[in-house]
Design a protein around this motif. Sequence first.
Motif, PDB file in Angstrom:
ATOM      1  N   LYS A  54       0.829  -1.221   0.000  1.00 18.33           N
ATOM      2  CA  LYS A  54       0.000   0.000   0.000  1.00 18.33           C
ATOM      3  C   LYS A  54       0.861   1.268   0.000  1.00 18.33           C
ATOM      4  N   PHE A  55       2.083   1.180   0.536  1.00 20.48           N
ATOM      5  CA  PHE A  55       2.961   2.372   0.517  1.00 20.48           C
ATOM      6  C   PHE A  55       3.388   2.700  -0.902  1.00 20.48           C
ATOM      7  N   LEU A  56       3.678   1.644  -1.668  1.00 24.09           N
ATOM      8  CA  LEU A  56       4.065   1.885  -3.066  1.00 24.09           C
ATOM      9  C   LEU A  56       2.878   2.388  -3.888  1.00 24.09           C
ATOM     10  N   GLU A  57       1.732   1.935  -3.502  1.00 27.69           N
ATOM     11  CA  GLU A  57       0.527   2.386  -4.230  1.00 27.69           C
ATOM     12  C   GLU A  57       0.304   3.887  -4.033  1.00 27.69           C
ATOM     13  N   GLN A  58       0.835   4.413  -2.943  1.00 21.53           N
ATOM     14  CA  GLN A  58       0.676   5.842  -2.665  1.00 21.53           C
ATOM     15  C   GLN A  58       1.419   6.711  -3.663  1.00 21.53           C
ATOM     16  N   LEU A  59       2.314   6.099  -4.429  1.00 23.09           N
ATOM     17  CA  LEU A  59       3.077   6.876  -5.410  1.00 23.09           C
ATOM     18  C   LEU A  59       2.178   7.427  -6.511  1.00 23.09           C
ATOM     19  N   GLY A  60       1.039   6.818  -6.644  1.00 26.69           N
ATOM     20  CA  GLY A  60       0.128   7.340  -7.667  1.00 26.69           C
ATOM     21  C   GLY A  60      -0.643   6.218  -8.305  1.00 26.69           C
ATOM     22  N   GLY A  61      -1.771   6.566  -8.854  1.00 28.47           N
ATOM     23  CA  GLY A  61      -2.661   5.557  -9.416  1.00 28.47           C
ATOM     24  C   GLY A  61      -2.006   4.708 -10.485  1.00 28.47           C
ATOM     25  N   ALA A  62      -1.216   5.359 -11.335  1.00 27.36           N
ATOM     26  CA  ALA A  62      -0.622   4.616 -12.457  1.00 27.36           C
ATOM     27  C   ALA A  62       0.650   3.885 -12.059  1.00 27.36           C
ATOM     28  N   GLY A  63       1.052   4.033 -10.794  1.00 24.26           N
ATOM     29  CA  GLY A  63       2.155   3.220 -10.279  1.00 24.26           C
ATOM     30  C   GLY A  63       3.539   3.806 -10.503  1.00 24.26           C
ATOM     31  N   ILE A  64       4.534   2.920 -10.319  1.00 21.52           N
ATOM     32  CA  ILE A  64       5.938   3.324 -10.327  1.00 21.52           C
ATOM     33  C   ILE A  64       6.349   3.921 -11.661  1.00 21.52           C
ATOM     34  N   ASP A  65       5.946   3.276 -12.756  1.00 18.82           N
ATOM     35  CA  ASP A  65       6.346   3.734 -14.099  1.00 18.82           C
ATOM     36  C   ASP A  65       5.974   5.187 -14.317  1.00 18.82           C
ATOM     37  N   SER A  66       4.735   5.500 -14.015  1.00 26.34           N
ATOM     38  CA  SER A  66       4.234   6.851 -14.245  1.00 26.34           C
ATOM     39  C   SER A  66       4.912   7.850 -13.330  1.00 26.34           C
ATOM     40  N   PHE A  67       5.080   7.453 -12.057  1.00 24.62           N
ATOM     41  CA  PHE A  67       5.719   8.339 -11.077  1.00 24.62           C
ATOM     42  C   PHE A  67       7.134   8.679 -11.513  1.00 24.62           C
ATOM     43  N   MET A  68       7.893   7.635 -11.873  1.00 23.51           N
ATOM     44  CA  MET A  68       9.297   7.848 -12.244  1.00 23.51           C
ATOM     45  C   MET A  68       9.423   8.566 -13.584  1.00 23.51           C
ATOM     46  N   ALA A  69       8.490   8.302 -14.486  1.00 23.46           N
ATOM     47  CA  ALA A  69       8.526   9.003 -15.782  1.00 23.46           C
ATOM     48  C   ALA A  69       8.350  10.504 -15.554  1.00 23.46           C
ATOM     49  N   ASP A  70       7.452  10.831 -14.640  1.00 19.64           N
ATOM     50  CA  ASP A  70       7.211  12.247 -14.317  1.00 19.64           C
ATOM     51  C   ASP A  70       8.460  12.863 -13.677  1.00 19.64           C
ATOM     52  N   LEU A  71       9.066  12.118 -12.752  1.00 21.97           N
ATOM     53  CA  LEU A  71      10.271  12.612 -12.068  1.00 21.97           C
ATOM     54  C   LEU A  71      11.409  12.796 -13.073  1.00 21.97           C
ATOM     55  N   GLN A  72      11.571  11.839 -13.975  1.00 25.43           N
ATOM     56  CA  GLN A  72      12.628  11.920 -14.986  1.00 25.43           C
ATOM     57  C   GLN A  72      12.412  13.104 -15.910  1.00 25.43           C
ATOM     58  N   ASP A  73      11.170  13.368 -16.184  1.00 26.09           N
ATOM     59  CA  ASP A  73      10.814  14.523 -17.022  1.00 26.09           C
ATOM     60  C   ASP A  73      11.286  15.804 -16.342  1.00 26.09           C
ATOM     61  N   LYS A  74      11.065  15.867 -15.035  1.00 26.29           N
ATOM     62  CA  LYS A  74      11.475  17.047 -14.248  1.00 26.29           C
ATOM     63  C   LYS A  74      12.998  17.158 -14.219  1.00 26.29           C
ATOM     64  N   VAL A  75      13.672  16.030 -14.097  1.00 24.14           N
ATOM     65  CA  VAL A  75      15.141  16.030 -14.082  1.00 24.14           C
ATOM     66  C   VAL A  75      15.668  16.524 -15.427  1.00 24.14           C
ATOM     67  N   GLY A  76      15.018  16.102 -16.502  1.00 23.60           N
ATOM     68  CA  GLY A  76      15.397  16.550 -17.850  1.00 23.60           C
ATOM     69  C   GLY A  76      15.275  18.061 -17.965  1.00 23.60           C
ATOM     70  N   THR A  77      14.241  18.618 -17.363  1.00 22.48           N
ATOM     71  CA  THR A  77      14.054  20.080 -17.365  1.00 22.48           C
ATOM     72  C   THR A  77      15.194  20.746 -16.604  1.00 22.48           C
ATOM     73  N   CYS A  78      15.618  20.140 -15.514  1.00 21.78           N
ATOM     74  CA  CYS A  78      16.722  20.693 -14.717  1.00 21.78           C
ATOM     75  C   CYS A  78      18.015  20.728 -15.528  1.00 21.78           C
ATOM     76  N   VAL A  79      18.225  19.728 -16.357  1.00 23.21           N
ATOM     77  CA  VAL A  79      19.441  19.668 -17.186  1.00 23.21           C
ATOM     78  C   VAL A  79      19.410  20.762 -18.254  1.00 23.21           C
ATOM     79  N   SER A  80      18.241  20.987 -18.838  1.00 24.73           N
ATOM     80  CA  SER A  80      18.173  21.947 -19.946  1.00 24.73           C
ATOM     81  C   SER A  80      17.845  23.369 -19.497  1.00 24.73           C
TER      82      SER A  80
END
Lengths: 376, 165
Positions: A316-342
């Motif tokens: 249930k703790f991992l489920e708290q990351l978001g409805g679409a799960g780990i993939d979606s959460f990390m994809a969003d985070l990676q997107d933000k990291v990409g913005t930080c680089v550029s």
Amino acid sequence: MKNRKKKGQVQIQFNWIFILIAGAVILLFFVGLVVKQKGVAEQGIRTEILTALKPIITAEAFSEKTKIVVEVPDEEVFFHCTDDVSNYGIQKAGVAIDTPITPIFAPESIMTTKMVSWSLPYQMPYKVMDLLIVSAINNKYYVLGDETKFRTELINFTEEFNFDEINSGEYTSLDPGDNFRIRMVVFGSTNNVFTENGGVIPKKLAAMGKKLSGVLIDKKETINGATLTFYENEYSSIGNSGTWVSNGEIDTIGFSSMGAKDSVLYGAVFAESKDSFECNMIKVFTRMNLLNKVYEKKMKTVEEHFGNTGNNDCTKFLEQLGGAGIDSFMADLQDKVGTCVSALKVCDVLGSGEWGAKKLQSTNQGLLGQGCMRIY
Amino acid sequence: MIEKKKGQVRMMETLAIMFIFFILVAMGMGTYYGFKKSSIIQEREDLFAKKAIDVSIKVSFMPELACTRGEAELKSNCIDVNKLIHLKDLMKDKEFQDYFFDLFSYANVTVEQIYPEKKEYVIYEFPKPNWTEVSETPFVVVLKDDKKTIGNEHRFGVLHVEVFR
């Protein structure tokens, strides 16, 4: 008789000429040898400095919170970081060592017999890498402005460096003395020497030219990070005058380190300019982009492990990351990291209770509290 | 005539002295440079061995491998098996290879689990083309697998680092 006299005269003169030529050849030989050896010795000194710096940059970058004081020969060492080139080296030698990976927050150049280095971890929320701070005992840092927790911490934790607290009255009578570089670190908007009095710099300080720089740290006590404004000295030899000119502003609230010490703010204190600070922070986010891929896979391993062991309390703790799960959460985070680089100006990986590094931290704390396998 | 011969003898004497002088100087320089050369070769060998140690230090402190304590602090000389397995696979990506080449250069990095069972994980493999020398540094590490029950999560291993020239 006349012939013999002439022969004798020629012989004596010839002897002296021969002695002069032979003497000159021997002298030239030894002078040449000495000059050659001098060049070799100078090269040796430069190699010694670079050899002394390399383990600092290797070991420091990978063992956190340590400070190292190193004695080096008195040569000017430069630290350079722009979009395309990141290196350090000896100014005169024209030889540089590339540092594409390690973020080094340092003045543009250092000339000292004692170099001080310090590494601090950058955490978002897990440790991404160490930020390396390099300075010298003859680089002076004057701190003034508002009393903040970070200002107190800065003074307490930089004993090995050359920090001094002053007030605005003392600022006007500052004398560079033997200091190679001076950095003004101003907290808050009161006593903002960068804008007061039209930003005019006291004459003795102004004469330092590019060796004088400054940073304004506008930090709210309740929020991580600060708004940073970097300043340089626009010096004019006509009238021997200087004015503070801003070379850029950055808000670190979205990406300041989540660790016990805000390594990003420390980096800003020691970085030469906004460009240098940005360039080094981009190295951090480039690394974070790769590290997140490792953690994403680990998170899936953790999720699989909970599924295999039927541990719903942990799942249930991992489920708290978001409805679409780990993939979606990390994809969003990676997107933000990409913005930080550029575009570091709009970088925001910290997030909130709902997304980003803060969400990851609260999830991990939940797993830790429940005795579950953790993400980190 | 005798005076002429005396003069010639003197001249030959001077030339001989100068010749011997330069021979002695050349011998002295030769000896000095011989010593210098052997010390430079020794220093080169030391730096090569040190390079392997540098890479070992970098690997053991990598956030991509190091164990964490639940906070963000890394545990030294400890490798998280669950990160190790994934890093090993991710290293096949060009992005990872290019980035870590800047960190490790020409090197092989392998983690060998020796207890309780033998396993080998090749993390990074980039030998120098036409290499002539290799320097290896073994480094004892602890491997931690959080999937195992408490008390069974630790293993022993060796971190093998080879550098090439």
